[in-house]
Design an enzyme around this catalytic site. Structure first.
Site, PDB file in Angstrom:
ATOM      1  N   TYR A  83       0.837  -1.204   0.000  1.00 45.40           N
ATOM      2  CA  TYR A  83       0.000   0.000   0.000  1.00 45.40           C
ATOM      3  C   TYR A  83       0.872   1.254   0.000  1.00 45.40           C
ATOM      4  O   TYR A  83       0.611   2.213  -0.730  1.00 45.40           O
ATOM      5  CB  TYR A  83      -0.944   0.025   1.211  1.00 45.40           C
ATOM      6  CG  TYR A  83      -1.935   1.149   1.089  1.00 45.40           C
ATOM      7  CD1 TYR A  83      -3.167   0.942   0.475  1.00 45.40           C
ATOM      8  CD2 TYR A  83      -1.620   2.441   1.531  1.00 45.40           C
ATOM      9  CE1 TYR A  83      -4.070   1.982   0.306  1.00 45.40           C
ATOM     10  CE2 TYR A  83      -2.522   3.487   1.354  1.00 45.40           C
ATOM     11  CZ  TYR A  83      -3.744   3.256   0.751  1.00 45.40           C
ATOM     12  OH  TYR A  83      -4.626   4.288   0.566  1.00 45.40           O
TER      13      TYR A  83
ATOM     14  N   PHE B 134      -7.205  22.540 -23.934  1.00 47.38           N
ATOM     15  CA  PHE B 134      -7.461  21.112 -24.076  1.00 47.38           C
ATOM     16  C   PHE B 134      -8.684  20.797 -23.224  1.00 47.38           C
ATOM     17  O   PHE B 134      -8.868  21.359 -22.147  1.00 47.38           O
ATOM     18  CB  PHE B 134      -6.262  20.228 -23.696  1.00 47.38           C
ATOM     19  CG  PHE B 134      -6.595  18.788 -23.969  1.00 47.38           C
ATOM     20  CD1 PHE B 134      -6.682  18.343 -25.276  1.00 47.38           C
ATOM     21  CD2 PHE B 134      -6.911  17.912 -22.944  1.00 47.38           C
ATOM     22  CE1 PHE B 134      -7.085  17.037 -25.556  1.00 47.38           C
ATOM     23  CE2 PHE B 134      -7.313  16.613 -23.217  1.00 47.38           C
ATOM     24  CZ  PHE B 134      -7.400  16.165 -24.527  1.00 47.38           C
ATOM     25  N   THR B 135      -9.495  19.866 -23.707  1.00 47.11           N
ATOM     26  CA  THR B 135     -10.809  19.607 -23.114  1.00 47.11           C
ATOM     27  C   THR B 135     -10.765  19.400 -21.596  1.00 47.11           C
ATOM     28  O   THR B 135     -11.395  20.147 -20.843  1.00 47.11           O
ATOM     29  CB  THR B 135     -11.441  18.383 -23.800  1.00 47.11           C
ATOM     30  OG1 THR B 135     -10.514  17.306 -23.750  1.00 47.11           O
ATOM     31  CG2 THR B 135     -11.792  18.689 -25.252  1.00 47.11           C
TER      32      THR B 135
ATOM     33  N   ASP C 237       1.962  21.119 -19.607  1.00 46.64           N
ATOM     34  CA  ASP C 237       1.257  19.877 -19.949  1.00 46.64           C
ATOM     35  C   ASP C 237       2.217  19.090 -20.833  1.00 46.64           C
ATOM     36  O   ASP C 237       2.363  19.358 -22.028  1.00 46.64           O
ATOM     37  CB  ASP C 237      -0.054  20.178 -20.678  1.00 46.64           C
ATOM     38  CG  ASP C 237      -0.807  18.899 -21.015  1.00 46.64           C
ATOM     39  OD1 ASP C 237      -0.177  17.814 -21.029  1.00 46.64           O
ATOM     40  OD2 ASP C 237      -2.025  18.966 -21.280  1.00 46.64           O
TER      41      ASP C 237
ATOM     42  N   LYS D 173       0.231   8.605 -23.240  1.00 46.94           N
ATOM     43  CA  LYS D 173       0.607   8.994 -24.610  1.00 46.94           C
ATOM     44  C   LYS D 173       2.096   8.719 -24.809  1.00 46.94           C
ATOM     45  O   LYS D 173       2.496   7.574 -24.963  1.00 46.94           O
ATOM     46  CB  LYS D 173       0.270  10.465 -24.854  1.00 46.94           C
ATOM     47  CG  LYS D 173      -1.218  10.740 -25.078  1.00 46.94           C
ATOM     48  CD  LYS D 173      -2.003  10.848 -23.824  1.00 46.94           C
ATOM     49  CE  LYS D 173      -3.399  11.385 -24.014  1.00 46.94           C
ATOM     50  NZ  LYS D 173      -4.202  11.288 -22.783  1.00 46.94           N
TER      51      LYS D 173
ATOM     52  N   ARG E  37     -12.692  16.651 -33.528  1.00 41.20           N
ATOM     53  CA  ARG E  37     -12.013  17.690 -32.754  1.00 41.20           C
ATOM     54  C   ARG E  37     -12.455  19.029 -33.325  1.00 41.20           C
ATOM     55  O   ARG E  37     -11.725  19.697 -34.050  1.00 41.20           O
ATOM     56  CB  ARG E  37     -10.486  17.551 -32.825  1.00 41.20           C
ATOM     57  CG  ARG E  37      -9.929  16.292 -32.203  1.00 41.20           C
ATOM     58  CD  ARG E  37      -9.653  16.307 -30.712  1.00 41.20           C
ATOM     59  NE  ARG E  37     -10.785  16.188 -29.837  1.00 41.20           N
ATOM     60  CZ  ARG E  37     -10.692  15.855 -28.543  1.00 41.20           C
ATOM     61  NH1 ARG E  37      -9.529  15.596 -27.989  1.00 41.20           N
ATOM     62  NH2 ARG E  37     -11.755  15.797 -27.786  1.00 41.20           N
TER      63      ARG E  37
ATOM     64  N   PHE F 248     -18.260  15.663 -25.941  1.00 39.94           N
ATOM     65  CA  PHE F 248     -17.843  14.852 -27.097  1.00 39.94           C
ATOM     66  C   PHE F 248     -17.764  13.361 -26.773  1.00 39.94           C
ATOM     67  O   PHE F 248     -17.914  12.520 -27.643  1.00 39.94           O
ATOM     68  CB  PHE F 248     -16.493  15.346 -27.631  1.00 39.94           C
ATOM     69  CG  PHE F 248     -15.369  15.255 -26.630  1.00 39.94           C
ATOM     70  CD1 PHE F 248     -15.165  16.268 -25.714  1.00 39.94           C
ATOM     71  CD2 PHE F 248     -14.536  14.158 -26.594  1.00 39.94           C
ATOM     72  CE1 PHE F 248     -14.146  16.182 -24.772  1.00 39.94           C
ATOM     73  CE2 PHE F 248     -13.512  14.061 -25.662  1.00 39.94           C
ATOM     74  CZ  PHE F 248     -13.324  15.077 -24.742  1.00 39.94           C
TER      75      PHE F 248
HETATM   76  N1  PM9 Z   1      -5.895  13.265 -24.338  1.00 40.55           N
HETATM   77  C1  PM9 Z   1      -6.623  12.326 -26.390  1.00 40.55           C
HETATM   78  O1  PM9 Z   1      -7.233  11.429 -26.989  1.00 40.55           O
HETATM   79  C2  PM9 Z   1      -7.555  11.379 -24.237  1.00 40.55           C
HETATM   80  C3  PM9 Z   1      -8.767  12.000 -23.668  1.00 40.55           C
HETATM   81  S1  PM9 Z   1      -9.619  13.190 -24.598  1.00 40.55           S
HETATM   82  C4  PM9 Z   1     -10.222  12.319 -25.856  1.00 40.55           C
HETATM   83  O2  PM9 Z   1      -5.940  13.197 -26.965  1.00 40.55           O
HETATM   84  C5  PM9 Z   1      -3.486  16.453 -23.063  1.00 40.55           C
HETATM   85  C6  PM9 Z   1      -2.700  17.304 -23.997  1.00 40.55           C
HETATM   86  C7  PM9 Z   1      -4.156  15.337 -23.518  1.00 40.55           C
HETATM   87  C8  PM9 Z   1      -4.926  14.559 -22.611  1.00 40.55           C
HETATM   88  C9  PM9 Z   1      -5.698  13.480 -23.040  1.00 40.55           C
HETATM   89  C10 PM9 Z   1      -4.943  14.963 -21.240  1.00 40.55           C
HETATM   90  C11 PM9 Z   1      -5.722  14.195 -20.226  1.00 40.55           C
HETATM   91  C12 PM9 Z   1      -4.269  16.072 -20.852  1.00 40.55           C
HETATM   92  N2  PM9 Z   1      -3.551  16.803 -21.755  1.00 40.55           N
HETATM   93  O3  PM9 Z   1      -6.698  11.275 -20.692  1.00 40.55           O
HETATM   94  O4  PM9 Z   1      -6.708  12.051 -18.362  1.00 40.55           O
HETATM   95  O5  PM9 Z   1      -4.074  15.016 -24.806  1.00 40.55           O
HETATM   96  O6  PM9 Z   1      -4.801  10.728 -19.185  1.00 40.55           O
HETATM   97  O7  PM9 Z   1      -5.084  13.004 -19.957  1.00 40.55           O
HETATM   98  C13 PM9 Z   1      -6.662  12.344 -24.947  1.00 40.55           C
HETATM   99  P1  PM9 Z   1      -5.883  11.702 -19.520  1.00 40.55           P
END
Ligand code: PM9
Length: 465
Positions: A79, A131-132, A222, A265, A389, A456
């Site tokens: 843990y 970013f979303t 980011d 990513k 997008r 989306f």
């Molecule tokens: N990005 C992408 O497909 C997955 C979710 S939105 C469809 O591009 C940036 C630049 C990203 C991102 C996720 C996140 C969030 C933050 N910044 O998905 O929570 O491209 O791991 O990261 C997606 P998490």
């Protein structure tokens, strides 16, 4: 003597071979028509078993290496104080240079905590394009995002080599308008996702650093696709041609105060993320807050094995040979589509090909969701899954409730890392070409269900006749 891999011109061919494959189901046209109808014309709502080539996202979809899988067997699932956490901490310190590291289950977990700690209601957060998830967490914390990216980024045809750059005049004007006290940090993304995976230059980042330092404003990075950004710096920025991606990444991070990372990513894992920072008091607050939302500060919602795979993935992601092949494959697809006359965002970005749906379907107005429509049409044609997008992703203005109408109305064909072959890329291009030939018959969509947050992901549509 070490031979620089740049010294010889050669193909982008992959620096790995396959030893396990996943079989895919081939579907019929009729099956796909039914599947997309059931999914409300939203590719997020398709079942993956109905997808042939899945270019929805590069997030969590990478193929891990044999070393990463071996690392999964070394999970220390205690843990508290897992060995894998200390390995991750050391890797982040060595590779990225940040002093303090806190794991989170994925990127938005880190965004939530950084936003909650740093943003006060009424604050302004300038950034190089929204970013979303990032903007949503800033808004939920009471802040307002302000776009300070250069104008060229909003033009799909503009060939500026660093469309992720920040417009210093826009940033300066915001500081003058609101005062530095209202700006807790500038949100700087590397390889800007919504602009088409476009890089920021080190020269620009240095200038942003100089301006923000003068006003005591922090920079939160980011760093989700920082390695891909570094590859473009190496290719395009004077003085960096002989530096390694590892060196460039470290320099980028050194110009910022802290970071949020979706390791799904660049860092080649199926789940995981972290936040990192240099300021001890920010670290202490974040390591307290993380126990509320994610888990103890030495696991942050992850299993020990996930942290191990992440540490190994981070080092693999910084290899020049890896990035050359990764971006080489994206460019291969992009050049093929351009040769066929498909309108795409240029220059070709790091993680996918972004089709300009406004130009592809000029007869469909933006409030009839051209990119959403095009993503559904490509799926019906071939079983290739892409993502909208554009106006759907942009959402609504939190004050007025009106749709945002972004300049860029795009379909993203996102390439997972180390997953698909050149022949798969050929199929993708051929399918988009086929849809392009029949584009005049395509009509738009009507939005008939919209969730409150990040619409989306779950919105549903019906075809217009
Ligand atoms: N990005 C992408 O497909 C997955 C979710 S939105 C469809 O591009 C940036 C630049 C990203 C991102 C996720 C996140 C969030 C933050 N910044 O998905 O929570 O491209 O791991 O990261 C997606 P998490």
């Amino acid at each position: 003597m070490e031979v620089k891999s740049q010294a010889r011109k050669h193909s982008w061919a992959e620096p790995y071979k396959m030893k396990m494959v996943e079989l895919l189901k081939m579907t019929t046209h009729e099956e796909r028509v039914n599947a997309i109808r059931e999914a409300g014309y939203n590719t997020f709502l398709l079942r993956s078993r109905d997808v042939y080539i899945d270019l929805l996202t590069d997030s969590g979809t990478s193929a891990m290496s044999d070393h990463q899988w071996a690392g999964m067997m070394m999970g220390d699932e205690s843990y508290a104080g897992s060995e894998n956490f200390y390995h991750l901490e050391k890797t982040v310190q060595e590779c990225y240079g940040y002093k303090y590291v806190i794991p989170t289950h994925q990127g938005r977990g880190a965004e939530n905590i950084i936003s909650k700690i740093m943003i006060q209601p009424g604050d302004i957060i300038p950034g190089n394009m929204y970013f979303t998830t990032t903007r949503l967490h800033q808004e939920l914390a009471g802040g307002t995002f302000e776009d300070v990216i250069i104008d060229e980024a909003h033009d799909s045809k503009n060939l500026h080599p660093f469309k992720g750059n920040i417009d210093l005049n826009k940033l300066d004007a915001l500081i003058k308008k609101y005062g530095a006290k209202k700006i807790p940090y500038v949100s700087v993304a590397t390889a800007v996702n919504m602009a088409g995976g476009q890089p920021i230059s080190i020269a620009n980042l240095k200038a942003v650093r100089a301006l923000t330092e003068k006003h005591g404003i922090k920079i939160i990075h980011d760093m989700t696709r920082v390695a891909e950004n570094a590859w473009f710096v190496k290719q395009r920025e004077t003085g960096y041609e002989n530096k390694s991606v590892t060196e460039i990444v470290k320099e980028i991070c050194s110009l910022t105060d802290g970071a949020t990372m979706s390791a799904k990513k660049d860092a080649l894992v199926n789940i995981g993320g972290f936040m990192a920072m240099n300021d001890k008091s920010l670290y202490e607050e974040a390591s307290n807050m993380v126990v509320v939302y994610e888990g103890l500060h030495t696991y942050g919602g992850l299993a020990g094995r996930d942290m191990e795979a992440m540490s190994i993935g981070i080092r693999e992601s910084l290899s020049d040979d890896h990035i050359r092949a990764r971006i080489g494959q994206v460019e291969y697809l992009g050049h093929k589509m351009m040769a066929a006359g498909i309108p795409i965002v240029q220059p070709i970005g790091g993680h996918g090909i972004f089709v300009d749906a406004k130009e592809f379907l000029p007869h469909i107005s933006q409030n009839k969701f051209p990119a959403q429509t095009l993503a559904a049409e490509i799926y019906i044609d071939s079983g290739v899954r892409s993502m909208e997008r554009g106006i759907v992703s942009a959402g609504r203005n939190k004050e007025t409730g009106e749709h945002y109408f972004p300049e860029l109305e795009l379909v993203r064909l996102t390439i997972p890392r180390r997953v698909y072959t050149q022949a798969h890329m050929d199929v993708v291009s051929e399918s988009v070409e086929e849809v392009f030939l029949n584009r005049k018959n395509i009509k738009g969509l009507n939005l008939n269900f919209e969730p409150k947050y990040l619409r989306f992901f779950q919105a549903r549509f019906e075809p217009l006749h």
